[in-house]
Write an enzyme that holds these catalytic residues in place. Structure first.
Site, PDB file in Angstrom:
ATOM      1  N   ASP A   1      59.445  -0.370  65.733  1.00  0.00           N
ATOM      2  CA  ASP A   1      59.090  -0.973  67.024  1.00  0.00           C
ATOM      3  C   ASP A   1      57.739  -0.433  67.489  1.00  0.00           C
ATOM      4  O   ASP A   1      57.576   0.000  68.615  1.00  0.00           O
ATOM      5  CB  ASP A   1      60.176  -0.652  68.055  1.00  0.00           C
ATOM      6  CG  ASP A   1      60.036  -1.451  69.340  1.00  0.00           C
ATOM      7  OD1 ASP A   1      59.512  -2.584  69.294  1.00  0.00           O
ATOM      8  OD2 ASP A   1      60.452  -0.945  70.403  1.00  0.00           O
TER       9      ASP A   1
ATOM     10  N   ASP B   1      59.212   7.245  70.404  1.00  0.00           N
ATOM     11  CA  ASP B   1      60.379   6.366  70.553  1.00  0.00           C
ATOM     12  C   ASP B   1      60.779   5.715  69.232  1.00  0.00           C
ATOM     13  O   ASP B   1      60.491   4.545  68.970  1.00  0.00           O
ATOM     14  CB  ASP B   1      60.130   5.298  71.617  1.00  0.00           C
ATOM     15  CG  ASP B   1      61.437   4.583  71.995  1.00  0.00           C
ATOM     16  OD1 ASP B   1      62.495   4.941  71.444  1.00  0.00           O
ATOM     17  OD2 ASP B   1      61.384   3.654  72.825  1.00  0.00           O
TER      18      ASP B   1
END
Length: 328
Positions: free
Chosen positions: A201, A218
């Site tokens: 992502d 993340d």
């Protein structure tokens, strides 16, 4: 109506109790950070730097899948990659406070990089080359694997089952979802795609520039998939600009491993999948009170009209063929 979602139980007191059970002393300063899928807080610690506490959404990942995320981060950190790895306490990085798995991370400040800068893009290419070099050393066993058409079909089903799409858009959506899934099946054959462990992502919001170091943050969506998944989201603008951006990224990437130019044909499949999965994600999270509050337009005609336009654009892109790169 009072919500019974598990996150309603996650009070500041629960957060502090969970962290103090790991040997830290909180100073009662708790700031929620921008996160919808999980709940993330900056927590003040007495006589120490604040920590970042991440409480995983119950039921989304198994313990084994979360541990693979942590192990991947620790492996990348051991290779001097600029990631933010979880803090270990007595040799463990994953903790449990019923019903939540949670982890603690050091705080990292910074700002988003300028991806219009060739210097930043070339640096990103180098980091990605190194990340993928480590990612190719082994495979995830418990994380998802990008499946292409099967993932699209599931996303379409989640949208239609949710009841959030106005009925007058159903026929157009089903037709487009079927066409996109068919094209994905032709272009993305999972058994023929070389996969490795990825960030999964890597959009600009998950990049952090601090003290001339560009951090990749993340890894909640780390996945087994083609290298191009971590590359295409860094591109923006018209085709000519994207070609130039790819050349700059390639220059840095090839300092460590061959650039996956043969995967350019997968780019629009991956982009289409992201568009469909985003709508499905919103629909599947509607029972979480944070989502109707943050995305009140989800059941509006305007949102679904724009979504269908995006799907039509993606279908056209798939039919036009892959982006090409000049050869030098």
């Amino acid at each position: 109506m009072i919500s019974t979602h598990p996150y309603t139980q996650l009070t500041p007191e629960r957060v502090m109790d969970a962290i103090e059970a790991q040997g830290f002393v909180c100073d009662a300063r708790i700031f929620p950070l921008n996160s919808y899928e999980n709940r993330v807080y900056q927590v003040g610690i007495e006589d120490q730097q604040p920590l970042i506490a991440k409480f995983y959404r119950p039921g989304r990942w198994s313990r084994e899948a979360i541990q693979e995320e942590h192990d991947f981060l620790l492996e990348l950190q051991s290779e001097d990659l600029p990631v933010v790895a979880p803090i270990a306490v007595n040799g463990q990085t994953l903790f449990f406070s019923d019903p939540f798995f949670f982890a603690l991370f050091p705080r990292r400040g910074g700002q988003a990089p300028e991806l219009s800068s060739d210097d930043d893009l070339e640096l990103l290419g180098r980091w990605l080359g190194r990340l993928h070099q480590v990612g190719a050393n082994s495979a995830f066993r418990h994380r998802p694997r990008i499946q292409g058409a099967a993932d699209m079909a599931l996303a379409g089903e989640q949208v239609l089952r949710s009841g959030l799409m106005p009925i007058d858009y159903h026929a157009s959506y089903e037709s487009l979802a079927t066409a996109l899934t068919d094209w994905a099946g032709k272009l993305y054959r999972p058994d023929d795609v070389h996969t490795l462990r990825l960030h999964g992502d890597l959009h600009p919001g998950n990049l952090l520039l601090r003290d001339e170091t560009l951090y990749m943050v993340d890894f909640d969506d780390c996945v087994q998939g083609p290298a191009m998944q971590d590359i295409w989201m860094l591109l923006s603008g018209p085709e000519q600009e994207q070609r130039q951006q790819l050349l700059v990224i390639k220059e840095g990437y090839e300092m460590f491993r061959p650039f996956p130019q043969h995967e350019l044909a997968l780019m629009e499949v991956l982009r289409s999948l992201r568009v469909m999965k985003y709508a499905a994600w919103l629909c599947s999270r509607w029972d979480d009170p944070a989502f109707p509050a943050a995305f009140p337009w989800l059941d509006s005609h305007r949102f679904w009209s724009e979504h269908i336009i995006m799907l039509r654009e993606q279908l056209a892109a798939l039919q036009e063929g892959p982006l090409s790169m000049p050869q030098y």
